[in-house]
Design a protein around this motif. Structure first.
Motif, PDB file in Angstrom:
ATOM      1  N   ALA A 144     -51.715 -21.904 -92.142  1.00 50.30           N
ATOM      2  CA  ALA A 144     -52.782 -21.826 -93.108  1.00 50.30           C
ATOM      3  C   ALA A 144     -52.540 -23.107 -93.922  1.00 50.30           C
ATOM      4  O   ALA A 144     -53.458 -23.642 -94.336  1.00 50.30           O
ATOM      5  CB  ALA A 144     -52.544 -20.411 -94.042  1.00 50.30           C
ATOM      6  N   VAL A 145     -51.261 -23.542 -94.487  1.00 53.86           N
ATOM      7  CA  VAL A 145     -51.317 -24.542 -95.377  1.00 53.86           C
ATOM      8  C   VAL A 145     -49.990 -24.907 -95.287  1.00 53.86           C
ATOM      9  O   VAL A 145     -49.093 -24.495 -94.788  1.00 53.86           O
ATOM     10  CB  VAL A 145     -51.598 -23.934 -96.767  1.00 53.86           C
ATOM     11  CG1 VAL A 145     -50.512 -22.947 -97.443  1.00 53.86           C
ATOM     12  CG2 VAL A 145     -51.649 -24.971 -97.889  1.00 53.86           C
ATOM     13  N   LEU A 146     -49.764 -26.163 -95.826  1.00 57.87           N
ATOM     14  CA  LEU A 146     -48.215 -26.953 -96.022  1.00 57.87           C
ATOM     15  C   LEU A 146     -47.944 -26.906 -97.494  1.00 57.87           C
ATOM     16  O   LEU A 146     -48.966 -27.523 -98.187  1.00 57.87           O
ATOM     17  CB  LEU A 146     -48.061 -28.453 -95.282  1.00 57.87           C
ATOM     18  CG  LEU A 146     -48.726 -28.339 -93.811  1.00 57.87           C
ATOM     19  CD1 LEU A 146     -50.166 -28.336 -93.439  1.00 57.87           C
ATOM     20  CD2 LEU A 146     -47.918 -29.346 -93.022  1.00 57.87           C
ATOM     21  N   LEU A 147     -46.757 -26.806 -97.910  1.00 54.33           N
ATOM     22  CA  LEU A 147     -46.135 -27.088 -99.375  1.00 54.33           C
ATOM     23  C   LEU A 147     -45.058 -28.000 -99.306  1.00 54.33           C
ATOM     24  O   LEU A 147     -44.134 -28.021 -98.214  1.00 54.33           O
ATOM     25  CB  LEU A 147     -45.831 -25.953 -99.854  1.00 54.33           C
ATOM     26  CG  LEU A 147     -47.001 -25.017-100.136  1.00 54.33           C
ATOM     27  CD1 LEU A 147     -46.849 -23.642 -99.319  1.00 54.33           C
ATOM     28  CD2 LEU A 147     -46.823 -24.466-101.666  1.00 54.33           C
ATOM     29  N   MET A 148     -44.896 -29.070-100.073  1.00 54.12           N
ATOM     30  CA  MET A 148     -43.939 -30.053-100.167  1.00 54.12           C
ATOM     31  C   MET A 148     -43.714 -30.363-101.760  1.00 54.12           C
ATOM     32  O   MET A 148     -44.485 -30.278-102.422  1.00 54.12           O
ATOM     33  CB  MET A 148     -44.233 -31.265 -99.268  1.00 54.12           C
ATOM     34  CG  MET A 148     -45.149 -32.237-100.033  1.00 54.12           C
ATOM     35  SD  MET A 148     -45.411 -33.715 -99.133  1.00 54.12           S
ATOM     36  CE  MET A 148     -46.330 -34.921-100.099  1.00 54.12           C
ATOM     37  N   ARG A 197     -49.451 -13.128 -87.258  1.00 55.20           N
ATOM     38  CA  ARG A 197     -49.100 -13.581 -88.879  1.00 55.20           C
ATOM     39  C   ARG A 197     -49.383 -14.938 -89.163  1.00 55.20           C
ATOM     40  O   ARG A 197     -49.268 -15.660 -88.568  1.00 55.20           O
ATOM     41  CB  ARG A 197     -47.835 -13.072 -88.898  1.00 55.20           C
ATOM     42  CG  ARG A 197     -47.397 -11.605 -89.118  1.00 55.20           C
ATOM     43  CD  ARG A 197     -46.114 -11.189 -89.313  1.00 55.20           C
ATOM     44  NE  ARG A 197     -45.398 -11.617 -90.720  1.00 55.20           N
ATOM     45  CZ  ARG A 197     -44.593 -11.136 -91.273  1.00 55.20           C
ATOM     46  NH1 ARG A 197     -43.521 -10.399 -90.477  1.00 55.20           N
ATOM     47  NH2 ARG A 197     -44.010 -11.306 -92.281  1.00 55.20           N
ATOM     48  N   THR A 198     -50.017 -14.757 -90.431  1.00 48.60           N
ATOM     49  CA  THR A 198     -49.966 -16.196 -91.047  1.00 48.60           C
ATOM     50  C   THR A 198     -48.811 -16.870 -91.231  1.00 48.60           C
ATOM     51  O   THR A 198     -47.714 -16.263 -91.526  1.00 48.60           O
ATOM     52  CB  THR A 198     -50.798 -16.246 -92.396  1.00 48.60           C
ATOM     53  OG1 THR A 198     -52.084 -15.444 -92.196  1.00 48.60           O
ATOM     54  CG2 THR A 198     -50.960 -17.625 -93.091  1.00 48.60           C
ATOM     55  N   VAL A 199     -48.803 -18.491 -90.886  1.00 52.38           N
ATOM     56  CA  VAL A 199     -47.590 -19.111 -90.830  1.00 52.38           C
ATOM     57  C   VAL A 199     -47.773 -20.049 -92.065  1.00 52.38           C
ATOM     58  O   VAL A 199     -48.957 -20.839 -92.173  1.00 52.38           O
ATOM     59  CB  VAL A 199     -47.411 -19.784 -89.576  1.00 52.38           C
ATOM     60  CG1 VAL A 199     -46.301 -20.872 -89.856  1.00 52.38           C
ATOM     61  CG2 VAL A 199     -46.948 -18.824 -88.521  1.00 52.38           C
ATOM     62  N   ILE A 200     -46.888 -20.275 -92.821  1.00 53.74           N
ATOM     63  CA  ILE A 200     -47.030 -21.548 -93.953  1.00 53.74           C
ATOM     64  C   ILE A 200     -45.764 -22.256 -93.726  1.00 53.74           C
ATOM     65  O   ILE A 200     -44.698 -21.906 -93.649  1.00 53.74           O
ATOM     66  CB  ILE A 200     -46.888 -20.715 -95.271  1.00 53.74           C
ATOM     67  CG1 ILE A 200     -48.276 -20.016 -95.843  1.00 53.74           C
ATOM     68  CG2 ILE A 200     -46.483 -22.066 -96.350  1.00 53.74           C
ATOM     69  CD1 ILE A 200     -48.083 -19.369 -96.891  1.00 53.74           C
ATOM     70  N   LEU A 201     -46.041 -23.564 -93.800  1.00 52.31           N
ATOM     71  CA  LEU A 201     -44.864 -24.887 -93.354  1.00 52.31           C
ATOM     72  C   LEU A 201     -44.338 -25.250 -94.697  1.00 52.31           C
ATOM     73  O   LEU A 201     -45.518 -25.643 -95.405  1.00 52.31           O
ATOM     74  CB  LEU A 201     -45.449 -25.907 -92.451  1.00 52.31           C
ATOM     75  CG  LEU A 201     -46.120 -25.448 -91.138  1.00 52.31           C
ATOM     76  CD1 LEU A 201     -46.707 -26.538 -90.289  1.00 52.31           C
ATOM     77  CD2 LEU A 201     -45.146 -24.432 -90.318  1.00 52.31           C
ATOM     78  N   CYS A 202     -43.160 -25.449 -94.907  1.00 56.74           N
ATOM     79  CA  CYS A 202     -42.582 -25.932 -96.188  1.00 56.74           C
ATOM     80  C   CYS A 202     -41.627 -26.967 -95.754  1.00 56.74           C
ATOM     81  O   CYS A 202     -40.944 -26.624 -94.569  1.00 56.74           O
ATOM     82  CB  CYS A 202     -41.694 -24.727 -96.944  1.00 56.74           C
ATOM     83  SG  CYS A 202     -42.878 -23.406 -97.498  1.00 56.74           S
ATOM     84  N   ALA A 203     -41.493 -27.983 -96.423  1.00 57.44           N
ATOM     85  CA  ALA A 203     -40.799 -29.288 -96.198  1.00 57.44           C
ATOM     86  C   ALA A 203     -40.465 -30.057 -97.544  1.00 57.44           C
ATOM     87  O   ALA A 203     -41.251 -29.689 -98.542  1.00 57.44           O
ATOM     88  CB  ALA A 203     -41.055 -30.164 -95.132  1.00 57.44           C
ATOM     89  N   HIS A 204     -39.462 -30.546 -97.659  1.00 63.12           N
ATOM     90  CA  HIS A 204     -39.298 -31.539 -98.742  1.00 63.12           C
ATOM     91  C   HIS A 204     -40.523 -32.661 -98.868  1.00 63.12           C
ATOM     92  O   HIS A 204     -40.955 -32.859 -99.960  1.00 63.12           O
ATOM     93  CB  HIS A 204     -37.961 -32.276 -98.855  1.00 63.12           C
ATOM     94  CG  HIS A 204     -37.775 -32.982-100.171  1.00 63.12           C
ATOM     95  ND1 HIS A 204     -37.702 -32.273-101.407  1.00 63.12           N
ATOM     96  CD2 HIS A 204     -37.566 -34.248-100.264  1.00 63.12           C
ATOM     97  CE1 HIS A 204     -37.514 -33.276-102.355  1.00 63.12           C
ATOM     98  NE2 HIS A 204     -37.291 -34.587-101.817  1.00 63.12           N
TER      99      HIS A 204
END
Length: 259
Positions: free
Chosen positions: A194-198, A165-172
């Motif tokens: 795949a990508v990071l979101l912050m 499964r694709t993994v997406i990393l999220c953080a403040h």
């Protein structure tokens, strides 16, 4: 696989300030109204709120409300009074202004400060929700938060638990310069990430090749900004789409700022 869509917000900052002449209460009700209008047009699978719901431990002016006497949690107030107006329940992360320890954060929100969210649909990505302001929690004085590097153990555990499964990393906030060499190598070298979101910066630009070829998608704000150019910090949110072929695309959506 079916197309999927995810919605990310950050830095909404419920507090006493009336930025741009609009009270926090009116601003957050307007945000919820615009989110409901958008989700009536387009179906979203999940919503994420990546920190700074409040200024509860703010280090300037008269300080964070949770350190007043008696303490006031605008984080708790937001979840009680305003979050029910959102079109769906958001997955939450703490920001640098929510320096609650794990026990109190969980009591206020029902979430851990860091966790992994794996939708039941096996075509959906796995979201690793990372706490990057987990240092010096429950401070006795006003604080802007203490950055802590990302938890590689948690990321590797998610990769192992959900093979394929694709993994997406999220953080403040992700700070490539402050991250460990292990984390930089893991993100750069693992094709399933795949990508990071912050959030945190109040900006909406895409930071290209922050970890090898991986991009960081900034999720903007719905509160305030003193940054230039102004078009990188309009009120809005980030939308992420995964097509039927697995291609990931994203845009920063700015609703009409009129009443």
């Amino acid at each position: 696989m079916r197309a999927q869509r995810y919605l990310f917000l950050s830095d909404i900052h419920l507090c006493k300030a009336a930025w741009y002449g609009i009270s926090s209460e009116e601003r957050l009700r307007r945000m919820a109204e615009q989110l409901r209008a958008r989700t009536a047009e387009v179906r979203f699978d999940e919503m994420f709120l990546l920190g700074d719901l409040s200024l509860d431990f703010w280090a300037y002016e008269d300080g964070g409300t949770y350190l007043h006497t008696p303490p006031v949690s605008n984080t708790g107030r937001y979840l009680r009074e305003f979050a029910p107006e959102l079109p769906m329940k958001p997955h939450l992360l703490p920001g640098n202004h929510e320096q609650y320890g794990e026990e109190l954060w969980n009591k206020l929100t029902g979430y851990s400060r860091s966790y992994t969210f794996a939708p039941e649909d096996e075509d959906a990505p796995v979201f690793v929700m990372l706490d990057t302001f987990g240092g010096d929690l429950d401070p006795a004085e006003n604080s802007d938060g203490t950055f802590t590097p990302c938890d590689c153990v948690r990321v590797r555990a998610a990769l192992d638990a959900y093979p394929g499964r694709t993994v997406i990393l999220c953080a403040h906030w992700f700070s490539p310069e402050q991250e460990s060499a292990e984390f930089r190598a893991l993100v750069s070298g693992e094709p399933r990430i795949a990508v990071l979101l912050m959030g945190h910066t109040h900006r909406s630009a895409v930071l290209e090749r922050s970890f090898g070829e991986k991009a960081i998608l900034q999720c903007g704000n719905f509160s305030y900004s003193s940054e230039n150019p102004p078009e990188t910090s309009f009120w809005g949110w980030r939308e992420l789409e995964i097509s039927e072929t697995g291609t990931i695309s994203s845009c920063y959506y700015v609703p009409a700022q009129t009443t």
